[in-house]
Design a protein around this motif. Structure first.
Motif, short mmCIF file in Angstrom:
data_model
loop_
_atom_site.label_atom_id
_atom_site.label_comp_id
_atom_site.label_asym_id
_atom_site.label_seq_id
_atom_site.Cartn_x
_atom_site.Cartn_y
_atom_site.Cartn_z
N PRO A 174 0.84 -1.36 -0.22
CA PRO A 174 -0.08 0.04 -0.05
C PRO A 174 0.91 1.13 -0.01
CG PRO A 174 -0.74 -1.56 1.63
CD PRO A 174 0.41 -2.15 0.97
N LEU A 175 1.94 1.25 0.84
CA LEU A 175 2.81 2.47 0.96
C LEU A 175 3.54 2.56 -0.44
CD1 LEU A 175 3.99 4.72 2.51
CD2 LEU A 175 5.83 3.15 3.25
N ASN A 176 3.98 1.67 -1.04
CA ASN A 176 4.57 1.54 -2.42
C ASN A 176 3.65 2.33 -3.46
OD1 ASN A 176 7.03 0.78 -1.24
ND2 ASN A 176 6.78 -1.29 -1.85
N LEU A 177 2.50 1.69 -3.64
CA LEU A 177 1.42 2.27 -4.51
C LEU A 177 1.16 3.49 -4.22
CD1 LEU A 177 -1.04 -0.75 -4.45
CD2 LEU A 177 0.71 -0.37 -5.99
N ALA A 178 0.90 3.91 -2.90
CA ALA A 178 0.73 5.41 -2.58
C ALA A 178 1.85 6.22 -3.27
CB ALA A 178 0.38 5.59 -1.41
N LEU A 179 3.06 5.90 -2.98
CA LEU A 179 4.23 6.64 -3.09
C LEU A 179 4.37 6.64 -4.67
CD1 LEU A 179 6.90 5.81 -0.72
CD2 LEU A 179 5.52 7.73 -0.82
N GLY A 180 4.07 5.56 -5.44
CA GLY A 180 4.26 5.45 -6.86
C GLY A 180 3.00 6.67 -7.55
N GLY A 181 1.90 6.39 -6.98
CA GLY A 181 0.87 7.56 -7.35
C GLY A 181 1.19 8.89 -7.33
N LEU A 182 1.98 9.08 -6.06
CA LEU A 182 2.33 10.57 -5.75
C LEU A 182 3.52 11.04 -6.71
CD1 LEU A 182 1.95 10.70 -1.94
CD2 LEU A 182 0.37 11.83 -3.53
N VAL A 183 4.30 10.15 -6.85
CA VAL A 183 5.37 10.40 -7.83
C VAL A 183 4.96 10.68 -9.29
CG1 VAL A 183 7.50 9.76 -8.94
CG2 VAL A 183 7.26 9.45 -6.30
N GLY A 184 3.88 9.72 -9.83
CA GLY A 184 3.42 10.01 -10.99
C GLY A 184 2.49 10.98 -11.14
N LEU A 185 1.69 11.32 -10.21
CA LEU A 185 1.07 12.75 -10.16
C LEU A 185 1.81 13.92 -10.20
CD1 LEU A 185 -1.56 14.02 -9.94
CD2 LEU A 185 -1.41 13.88 -7.48
N ALA A 186 2.78 14.13 -9.31
CA ALA A 186 3.77 15.16 -9.70
C ALA A 186 4.66 15.46 -10.88
CB ALA A 186 5.11 15.00 -8.53
N LEU A 187 5.12 14.03 -11.48
CA LEU A 187 5.80 14.17 -12.81
C LEU A 187 4.74 14.61 -13.99
CD1 LEU A 187 8.04 13.35 -14.42
CD2 LEU A 187 7.05 10.96 -14.88
N GLY A 188 3.33 14.28 -13.61
CA GLY A 188 2.27 14.58 -14.76
C GLY A 188 2.32 16.02 -14.67
N VAL A 189 2.03 16.74 -13.34
CA VAL A 189 1.79 18.03 -12.98
C VAL A 189 3.05 18.79 -13.57
CG1 VAL A 189 1.38 19.94 -11.52
CG2 VAL A 189 0.03 17.75 -11.21
N GLY A 190 4.05 18.39 -13.39
CA GLY A 190 5.31 18.94 -14.08
C GLY A 190 5.43 19.02 -15.50
N ILE A 191 5.01 17.68 -15.86
CA ILE A 191 5.13 17.84 -17.42
C ILE A 191 3.95 18.88 -18.30
CG2 ILE A 191 4.59 16.51 -19.43
CD1 ILE A 191 5.49 14.15 -18.02
N ALA A 192 2.76 19.09 -17.37
CA ALA A 192 1.90 19.93 -17.75
C ALA A 192 2.27 21.31 -17.92
CB ALA A 192 0.69 19.55 -16.79
N VAL A 193 2.77 21.67 -16.49
CA VAL A 193 3.36 23.09 -16.29
C VAL A 193 4.49 23.17 -17.59
CG1 VAL A 193 4.40 24.44 -14.92
CG2 VAL A 193 2.75 23.14 -14.00
N LEU A 194 5.16 22.32 -17.61
CA LEU A 194 6.38 22.52 -18.51
C LEU A 194 6.09 22.72 -20.02
CD1 LEU A 194 9.59 22.75 -18.90
CD2 LEU A 194 9.25 20.26 -19.34
N ARG A 195 4.85 21.93 -20.51
CA ARG A 195 4.29 22.05 -21.62
C ARG A 195 3.73 23.35 -21.70
NH1 ARG A 195 0.34 17.47 -23.16
NH2 ARG A 195 0.15 18.60 -25.13
N ALA A 196 3.06 24.06 -20.84
CA ALA A 196 2.58 25.40 -20.59
C ALA A 196 3.42 26.38 -20.95
CB ALA A 196 1.65 25.65 -19.47
N VAL A 197 4.41 26.31 -20.19
CA VAL A 197 5.58 27.32 -20.42
C VAL A 197 6.29 27.26 -21.62
CG1 VAL A 197 8.00 27.95 -19.44
CG2 VAL A 197 6.27 27.06 -17.89
N LEU A 198 6.62 26.19 -22.34
CA LEU A 198 7.06 26.09 -23.53
C LEU A 198 6.30 26.33 -24.68
CD1 LEU A 198 9.27 22.81 -22.88
CD2 LEU A 198 10.06 25.36 -22.79
N ASP A 199 5.08 26.33 -24.39
CA ASP A 199 3.88 26.48 -25.21
C ASP A 199 4.06 28.01 -25.72
OD1 ASP A 199 1.66 26.67 -27.14
OD2 ASP A 199 0.28 26.35 -25.64
N ASN A 200 4.32 28.31 -27.03
CA ASN A 200 4.14 29.72 -27.44
C ASN A 200 3.02 30.08 -28.54
OD1 ASN A 200 5.01 28.05 -29.91
ND2 ASN A 200 6.78 29.38 -30.47
N LYS A 201 2.08 29.38 -28.59
CA LYS A 201 1.13 29.34 -29.17
C LYS A 201 -0.29 30.52 -28.37
CE LYS A 201 1.70 26.21 -32.54
NZ LYS A 201 0.98 24.98 -32.50
#
Length: 483
Positions: A174-201
């Motif tokens: 359970p702890l590993n799944l929770a940590l994996g989900g949190l890491v994946g969530l943080a990575l997804g949010v980071g990718i989303a913000v990075l895409r927004a920063v690099l988006d010049n449209k």
């Protein structure tokens, strides 16, 4: 960025965030399932001193024991204690390997040494923990027995026998799944913000506001059938897109352009909806009773005649080279005060013709005759035609396609107009999505011009003028226009 921007980013990239979260959970699950379960067994050894009957002697013995506890804790992981256990139990490992599975500790102000052993076999973990307790007692007795003494003043007694555990301590699924989900969530949010920063449209009015102080006078929603029905005001007068063009018409009348009524409509690049916007705006103005002249000044890829289904073989080019008079080639369109001057044949020198003295005289004459003159011009970045033509007009209406035009392209178009001293009357944002995080709030008006909030697109709702209504002005006579 504001909170609304972050919310829009999350809405726009929700799929990426969900996928990365699920991947994080899947990786954690895979890691947990491939790990060998480990069990922990703990034994407890009580440390005491013998001898002494007075309070002082007992106090000294207690202090001695407290001072020795830390040493005994360290002694558990020494080969002097480990090797006898390996020999007695016949373990297939050396002292260093066994030390990596052993943890010894003692709480503050406590004289109990806790020995914890981690192993894949729960029974063996308990067996080793108990054996280490006995081995530690023997080692302390040997080390603490002074010369000439038969017994050691320090005695270690096992007060808790280790039991074979039933549940593993690792992996903690359970702890590993929770940590994996949190890491994946943080990575997804980071990718989303990075895409927004690099988006010049250019995607929303704020992007335009950051580049120019000119008002946003129109927001045209995306129509997937725009190529099939470019003239939406005729094909579907009550369509949401038709209302957007009526709102653009209303806002155009509030522009402060030093009394000028001639506008060049252009864009940064092709395929941004420039021609369809110009034509529909002309129809909307004519429906409101304005006398409108629509000129196809795109002498490279003319589209007006094709969209309006009129003859375009002769037109502006013939007028500029003196081969035809305006009245001969300027055609009325529909039962409304709208007159169209097609581009005519494609010339080899379009920039020179549009910047000629004849073009200036033609626009001046048309400006005196009509309430509004709209010039559908080529895009600014590939060619200079629109910039050259804009010097004869009151200003330019710049078309920007949402999600397609980049901020660099929009800046380049603005610079091209500024270089020739042309004024940008306003910006029209086209191809706006009607759904999703990048959709524009049509029902609440533009929020830029303050031209009303009663209609669907920020302007008072009006019924389009029906064809055949008796308000069309008479066709201009030959003496009213340039020959």
């Amino acid at each position: 960025m504001e909170l609304s921007d972050y919310i829009r980013i999350l809405r726009k990239n929700w799929l990426v965030i969900v996928v990365t979260t699920l991947v994080g959970v899947a990786v954690a699950a895979g890691f947990s399932l491939t790990r060998t379960p480990q069990f922990e067994a703990t034994s407890g050894v009580f440390v005491s001193t013998e001898g002494g009957s007075t309070i002082t002697e007992l106090q000294q013995g207690s202090n001695f024991t407290q001072a020795r506890i830390a040493t005994y804790v360290e002694l558990v992981e020494e080969p002097f204690v480990l090797n006898p256990v390996i020999t007695d139990l016949g373990l297939n490992m050396n002292a260093d390997s066994l030390a990596g599975r052993v943890t010894a500790s003692a709480q503050l102000d406590s004289t109990i040494v806790q020995i914890t052993v981690t192993d894949a076999d729960p029974a063996r973990a308990a067996l080793i923990a108990n054996a280490l307790g006995a081995s530690l007692a023997n080692a302390v007795e040997t080390l603490e027995t002074r010369d000439g003494q038969e017994v050691s003043p320090v005695k270690l007694t096992r007060v808790r026998d280790a039991q074979a555990p039933r549940t593993p301590v690792s992996p903690n699924v359970p702890l590993n799944l929770a940590l994996g989900g949190l890491v994946g969530l943080a990575l997804g949010v980071g990718i989303a913000v990075l895409r927004a920063v690099l988006d010049n449209k250019v995607r929303n009015p704020r992007d335009i506001e950051n580049l120019t102080d000119r008002p946003l006078i129109g927001a045209i929603p995306f129509d997937p059938k725009a190529k099939e029905r470019p003239l939406i005001l005729e094909a579907d007068p009550h369509n949401q897109r038709s209302e957007a063009f009526r709102a653009l018409r209303t806002n155009l009348q509030f522009l402060e352009m030093d009394g000028g009524n001639i506008f060049v409509v252009t864009s940064s690049l092709p395929s941004e909806g420039k021609s369809t916007t110009t034509i529909n705006l002309a129809v909307a103005l004519a429906d409101a009773g304005k006398r409108v002249a629509l000129l196809d000044t795109d002498l490279r890829k003319p589209k007006v005649a094709e969209y309006l289904n009129i003859e375009g073989g002769a037109g502006l080019t013939d007028v500029l080279i003196g081969r035809a008079r305006v009245a001969d080639v300027m055609l009325p369109w529909g039962k409304r005060p709208l007159y169209v001057l097609p581009a005519g044949k494609v010339p080899p020198n379009p920039s020179e013709l549009l910047g000629s003295k004849q073009m200036g005289q033609l626009l001046e004459a048309l400006g005196n005759e009509f309430d509004v003159v709209l010039c559908d011009a080529p895009p600014l970045l590939p060619v200079t035609d629109a910039a050259v033509l804009s010097k004869f007009t009151a200003g330019a209406l710049l078309i920007v396609a949402a999600g397609k035009t980049t901020t660099h392209q929009l800046s380049g178009a603005l610079d091209a107009l500024e270089t020739v001293g042309s004024k940008v009357g306003g910006v029209v944002l086209t191809m706006l999505p009607t759904r999703g995080p990048d959709s524009y709030g049509y029902g609440y008006g533009y929020g830029y011009g303050g031209y009303g909030s009663y209609g669907t697109y920020g302007a008072p709702a009006e019924k389009p003028t029906r064809r055949g209504r008796k308000n069309a002005a008479a066709e201009p006579s030959d003496d009213q226009l340039l020959p």
